[in-house]
Design a protein around this motif. Structure first.
Motif, mmCIF file in Angstrom:
data_model
loop_
_atom_site.group_PDB
_atom_site.id
_atom_site.type_symbol
_atom_site.label_atom_id
_atom_site.label_comp_id
_atom_site.label_asym_id
_atom_site.label_seq_id
_atom_site.Cartn_x
_atom_site.Cartn_y
_atom_site.Cartn_z
ATOM 1 N N CYS A 148 48.349 -57.916 0.757
ATOM 2 C CA CYS A 148 47.394 -56.836 0.500
ATOM 3 C C CYS A 148 47.972 -55.885 -0.546
ATOM 4 O O CYS A 148 49.191 -55.709 -0.644
ATOM 5 C CB CYS A 148 47.099 -56.053 1.776
ATOM 6 S SG CYS A 148 46.171 -56.978 3.013
ATOM 7 N N SER A 169 50.804 -60.141 5.030
ATOM 8 C CA SER A 169 49.848 -60.239 6.127
ATOM 9 C C SER A 169 50.563 -59.964 7.447
ATOM 10 O O SER A 169 51.627 -60.516 7.722
ATOM 11 C CB SER A 169 49.214 -61.634 6.149
ATOM 12 O OG SER A 169 48.187 -61.697 7.106
ATOM 13 N N CYS A 191 47.290 -55.377 7.426
ATOM 14 C CA CYS A 191 46.960 -56.330 6.366
ATOM 15 C C CYS A 191 46.634 -57.663 7.023
ATOM 16 O O CYS A 191 47.487 -58.265 7.683
ATOM 17 C CB CYS A 191 48.135 -56.468 5.402
ATOM 18 S SG CYS A 191 47.881 -57.750 4.143
ATOM 19 N N GLY A 194 45.031 -60.567 3.165
ATOM 20 C CA GLY A 194 44.544 -59.968 1.924
ATOM 21 C C GLY A 194 43.607 -58.794 2.096
ATOM 22 O O GLY A 194 43.266 -58.118 1.114
ATOM 23 N N ASN A 195 43.165 -58.546 3.320
ATOM 24 C CA ASN A 195 42.254 -57.422 3.577
ATOM 25 C C ASN A 195 42.826 -56.496 4.647
ATOM 26 O O ASN A 195 43.473 -56.953 5.590
ATOM 27 C CB ASN A 195 40.880 -57.931 4.033
ATOM 28 C CG ASN A 195 40.204 -58.771 2.978
ATOM 29 O OD1 ASN A 195 40.027 -58.327 1.843
ATOM 30 N ND2 ASN A 195 39.833 -59.997 3.340
ATOM 31 N N TRP A 196 42.535 -55.209 4.490
ATOM 32 C CA TRP A 196 42.995 -54.233 5.472
ATOM 33 C C TRP A 196 41.975 -54.101 6.596
ATOM 34 O O TRP A 196 40.767 -54.103 6.360
ATOM 35 C CB TRP A 196 43.205 -52.871 4.813
ATOM 36 C CG TRP A 196 44.380 -52.823 3.889
ATOM 37 C CD1 TRP A 196 44.357 -52.943 2.535
ATOM 38 C CD2 TRP A 196 45.742 -52.658 4.272
ATOM 39 N NE1 TRP A 196 45.637 -52.873 2.030
ATOM 40 C CE2 TRP A 196 46.507 -52.685 3.076
ATOM 41 C CE3 TRP A 196 46.408 -52.491 5.481
ATOM 42 C CZ2 TRP A 196 47.898 -52.551 3.071
ATOM 43 C CZ3 TRP A 196 47.786 -52.348 5.488
ATOM 44 C CH2 TRP A 196 48.525 -52.388 4.293
#
Length: 334
Positions: A148, A169, A191, A194-196
């Motif tokens: 992230c 991650s 994370c 790749g996304n929070w």
């Protein structure tokens, strides 16, 4: 013996000690449980019955109920257990606290601790409670996945962990709300490939001004105007103890001296504080001074009785209070 005599005898027998009419109907049935005390054909005043839940179910409230005033006190409730399967744990990448996976039956109001499988990170609290057959399982995210970039920011709050160029991650950042703001949700964002994950919110406090309190004829309990600032800040969900200003009382409950208000995201709701006033008293066989059309809290009358009469309560004064004139003014014959 006449027919009328027979009827009277039957009625008297029905209400005699041996033939008294039942006080309560059959005790209520409950789901997933039943009565374990001895059955009776009739239930009288003060009779009790005992309940027991089916295996695995938990009894809520007392196991005994009583026949009182021809009705039964509230019956208990049998709360369902939570069932946990091995498949549920596998899907969520969860393990029990002993590091294993196996089916579990958890009674209502009991807790269970979890951990994540190797290579996964726990993103929610590890200890969960069973509530009448329902239990929210914790969440795990994989430590293998896309990195992230910069973490999210929150309004009226700050990140308390050191900022990094990149986050793997499973890593996380922690948040803290500014003074007087209340946090809604977890204080961490993770994370996840790749996304929070969703960041927490900082809820605005309630700002109560001294002017607003004066408009509602209230003040902080235990504090005077001189030792507070012009604004009082109250966190979301917190309570504040107030009282009516001197000379005023709660319109709905004269015996209550203080009350609580809560900050819940809406405007603070104040109960009505009504001015304490007294009408002129009717003093039979006497008179009072000073003479006015209306009196306020703390005003004092001086009572004078006519010749041949004496003051009631051995006190020649009466004070206007929220409960009226005290002591009640009056004159009695000697």
């Amino acid at each position: 013996m006449t027919l009328l005599s027979c009827i009277i005898i039957q009625i008297l027998w029905a209400f005699s000690a041996k033939g008294q009419a039942p006080a309560c109907e059959e005790p209520p049935a409950i789901d997933f449980g039943g009565i374990v005390s001895d059955d009776k054909s009739e239930y009288r005043e003060s009779d009790k019955v005992q309940y027991k839940c089916n295996p695995g179910y938990s009894l809520m409230e007392t196991e005994w109920i009583t026949c009182t005033g021809k009705t039964w006190t509230p019956a208990p409730q049998c709360l369902a257990p939570c069932s946990l399967t091995k498949q549920q744990l596998e899907i969520k990448n969860l393990l029990l606290s002993n590091g294993r996976r196996h089916a579990q039956l958890i009674q209502s109001d009991h807790t269970l601790e979890f951990m994540c499988s190797e290579g996964y990170t726990l993103t929610t609290p590890s200890v969960r409670k069973c509530v009448n057959g329902h239990m929210d399982l914790p969440s795990c995210i994989s430590e293998i996945g896309k990195n992230c970039s910069r973490p999210p920011t929150i309004e009226n709050g700050d990140i308390t962990t050191f900022l990094e160029k990149g986050y793997t991650s499973g890593s996380f950042v922690e948040f803290k709300c500014q003074k007087f703001y209340a946090m809604e949700g977890q204080n961490r964002s993770f994370c996840d490939n790749g996304n929070w994950t969703k960041a927490s919110l900082c809820l605005e406090p309630c700002a109560i001004s001294v002017e607003e309190m004066e408009n509602h004829m209230v003040e902080l309990n235990g504090r005077t105007k001189e030792n507070i600032l012009q604004w009082v800040y109250l966190k979301r969900g917190d309570f504040l103890e107030l009282r009516c200003k001197p000379g005023y009382a709660l319109a709905t409950n004269l015996s209550q001296s203080t009350f609580m208000v809560q900050c819940n995201g809406n405007s603070v709701v104040y109960p009505e504080c009504k001015e304490i006033v007294c009408d002129p008293p009717g003093v039979v066989n006497g008179r009072f001074r000073p003479q006015r059309n209306m009196y306020r809290d703390g005003d004092v009358l001086i009572i004078t009785c006519n010749h041949g009469f004496h003051i009631n309560n051995e006190q020649d004064t009466a004070e206007c209070t929220k409960n009226g004139w005290l002591p009640p003014p009056g004159c009695s014959r000697m």
